[in-house]
Design an enzyme around this catalytic site. Sequence first.
Site, PDB file in Angstrom:
ATOM      1  N   LYS A 139      20.553  62.812   6.707  1.00  0.00           N
ATOM      2  CA  LYS A 139      19.775  63.531   5.501  1.00  0.00           C
ATOM      3  C   LYS A 139      18.747  64.410   6.038  1.00  0.00           C
ATOM      4  CE  LYS A 139      21.549  59.976   2.320  1.00  0.00           C
ATOM      5  NZ  LYS A 139      21.266  58.981   1.080  1.00  0.00           N
ATOM      6  N   TYR A 158      27.890  63.386  -4.870  1.00  0.00           N
ATOM      7  CA  TYR A 158      27.231  62.278  -5.317  1.00  0.00           C
ATOM      8  C   TYR A 158      27.612  62.073  -6.991  1.00  0.00           C
ATOM      9  CZ  TYR A 158      24.104  61.209  -1.284  1.00  0.00           C
ATOM     10  OH  TYR A 158      23.752  60.811  -0.062  1.00  0.00           O
ATOM     11  N   ASN A 165      16.700  57.360   2.879  1.00  0.00           N
ATOM     12  CA  ASN A 165      17.441  56.392   3.811  1.00  0.00           C
ATOM     13  C   ASN A 165      18.113  56.843   4.899  1.00  0.00           C
ATOM     14  OD1 ASN A 165      19.676  57.118   2.437  1.00  0.00           O
ATOM     15  ND2 ASN A 165      20.057  55.172   1.133  1.00  0.00           N
ATOM     16  N   HIS A 214      24.171  59.095   5.716  1.00  0.00           N
ATOM     17  CA  HIS A 214      25.203  58.885   4.776  1.00  0.00           C
ATOM     18  C   HIS A 214      26.443  58.536   5.587  1.00  0.00           C
ATOM     19  CE1 HIS A 214      28.363  59.072   1.749  1.00  0.00           C
ATOM     20  NE2 HIS A 214      28.876  59.749   2.467  1.00  0.00           N
ATOM     21  N   GLU A 219      35.534  63.186   1.013  1.00  0.00           N
ATOM     22  CA  GLU A 219      34.320  63.959   1.393  1.00  0.00           C
ATOM     23  C   GLU A 219      34.525  64.766   2.666  1.00  0.00           C
ATOM     24  OE1 GLU A 219      31.590  60.524   2.086  1.00  0.00           O
ATOM     25  OE2 GLU A 219      31.482  60.365  -0.102  1.00  0.00           O
TER      26      GLU A 219
HETATM   27  P1  GDP Z   1      25.077  54.658   0.128  1.00  0.00           P
HETATM   28  O1  GDP Z   1      26.596  54.806   0.176  1.00  0.00           O
HETATM   29  O2  GDP Z   1      24.685  53.394   0.881  1.00  0.00           O
HETATM   30  O3  GDP Z   1      24.397  55.760   0.900  1.00  0.00           O
HETATM   31  O4  GDP Z   1      24.504  54.105  -1.556  1.00  0.00           O
HETATM   32  P2  GDP Z   1      25.192  54.680  -2.942  1.00  0.00           P
HETATM   33  O5  GDP Z   1      26.295  55.370  -2.744  1.00  0.00           O
HETATM   34  O6  GDP Z   1      24.980  53.570  -3.681  1.00  0.00           O
HETATM   35  O7  GDP Z   1      23.972  55.658  -3.164  1.00  0.00           O
HETATM   36  C1  GDP Z   1      23.883  56.965  -2.882  1.00  0.00           C
HETATM   37  C2  GDP Z   1      22.517  57.314  -2.486  1.00  0.00           C
HETATM   38  O8  GDP Z   1      21.666  57.600  -3.407  1.00  0.00           O
HETATM   39  C3  GDP Z   1      21.812  56.310  -1.485  1.00  0.00           C
HETATM   40  O9  GDP Z   1      22.083  56.764  -0.085  1.00  0.00           O
HETATM   41  C4  GDP Z   1      20.483  56.967  -1.674  1.00  0.00           C
HETATM   42  O10 GDP Z   1      20.026  58.034  -1.384  1.00  0.00           O
HETATM   43  C5  GDP Z   1      20.322  57.170  -3.385  1.00  0.00           C
HETATM   44  N1  GDP Z   1      19.990  56.062  -3.975  1.00  0.00           N
HETATM   45  C6  GDP Z   1      20.814  55.126  -4.421  1.00  0.00           C
HETATM   46  N2  GDP Z   1      20.125  53.861  -5.026  1.00  0.00           N
HETATM   47  C7  GDP Z   1      18.733  54.604  -5.308  1.00  0.00           C
HETATM   48  C8  GDP Z   1      17.562  54.180  -5.878  1.00  0.00           C
HETATM   49  O11 GDP Z   1      17.483  53.136  -6.490  1.00  0.00           O
HETATM   50  N3  GDP Z   1      16.512  54.882  -5.937  1.00  0.00           N
HETATM   51  C9  GDP Z   1      16.619  56.092  -5.131  1.00  0.00           C
HETATM   52  N4  GDP Z   1      15.447  56.956  -5.408  1.00  0.00           N
HETATM   53  N5  GDP Z   1      17.716  56.633  -4.886  1.00  0.00           N
HETATM   54  C10 GDP Z   1      18.626  55.827  -4.779  1.00  0.00           C
HETATM   55 MG    MG Z   2      28.165  55.520  -1.278  1.00  0.00          MG
END
Ligand code: GDP
Ligand code: MG
Length: 163
Positions: free
Chosen positions: A20, A60, A124, A127, A138
């Site tokens: 990212k 997303y 974080n 991805h 994707e």
């Molecule tokens: P990943 O697959 O581990 O990246 O997680 P997810 O698919 O659940 O979420 C996608 C992305 O959304 C995450 O990598 C974070 O950048 C963002 N995200 C998810 N949960 C949160 C949250 O509670 N707060 C914020 N600010 N960003 C979040």
């Molecule tokens: Mg995800």
Amino acid sequence: SVPLPGIPGTTFERTLVFVKPEGVHRGLVSNIMGRWERRGFTLVACKLVKPSYELVRQHYNYMSERPFYDGLCEHMSESGPVLAMVWQGRDVIKTSRLMIGATNPLTAAPGTVRGDLAVHVGRNVVHASDGVIGAATEIQLWFRDEEIAQMDSAKNPWLYDER
Ligand code: GDP
Ligand code: MG
């Protein structure tokens, strides 16, 4: 030739991983790429891109009801480039999820990208696709067919106990 999303369940399985904008700005690209290389995976596509707002919203899309969705999409498309990669190898989809660690760095295990290099869920760093369907979708969203190399890995006999 191997189809764009790869062949799940074989040594030609493929997944999408990207660093990212915060990871690129912090100079973490080689650290992160090196982990996949050292693990034994093969890099078959890689580009530094500033993804459009539309691409990021599509990527997303499953998060569109969440309060942080707009901010996430703006950050991803406006903060700077992203290093998008396709990695290939047996079980690369599942293994990449283990290597990035839990979504919230607070609970990500040390040794994972997020457990080693991140502190906040909104930054974080990395991805990785979360399954066979996600990976296929994707890869096709981020890459064109001709951007992906057809790699027959000479190292495979040293990685897999099979022909
Ligand atoms: P990943 O697959 O581990 O990246 O997680 P997810 O698919 O659940 O979420 C996608 C992305 O959304 C995450 O990598 C974070 O950048 C963002 N995200 C998810 N949960 C949160 C949250 O509670 N707060 C914020 N600010 N960003 C979040
Ligand atoms: Mg995800």
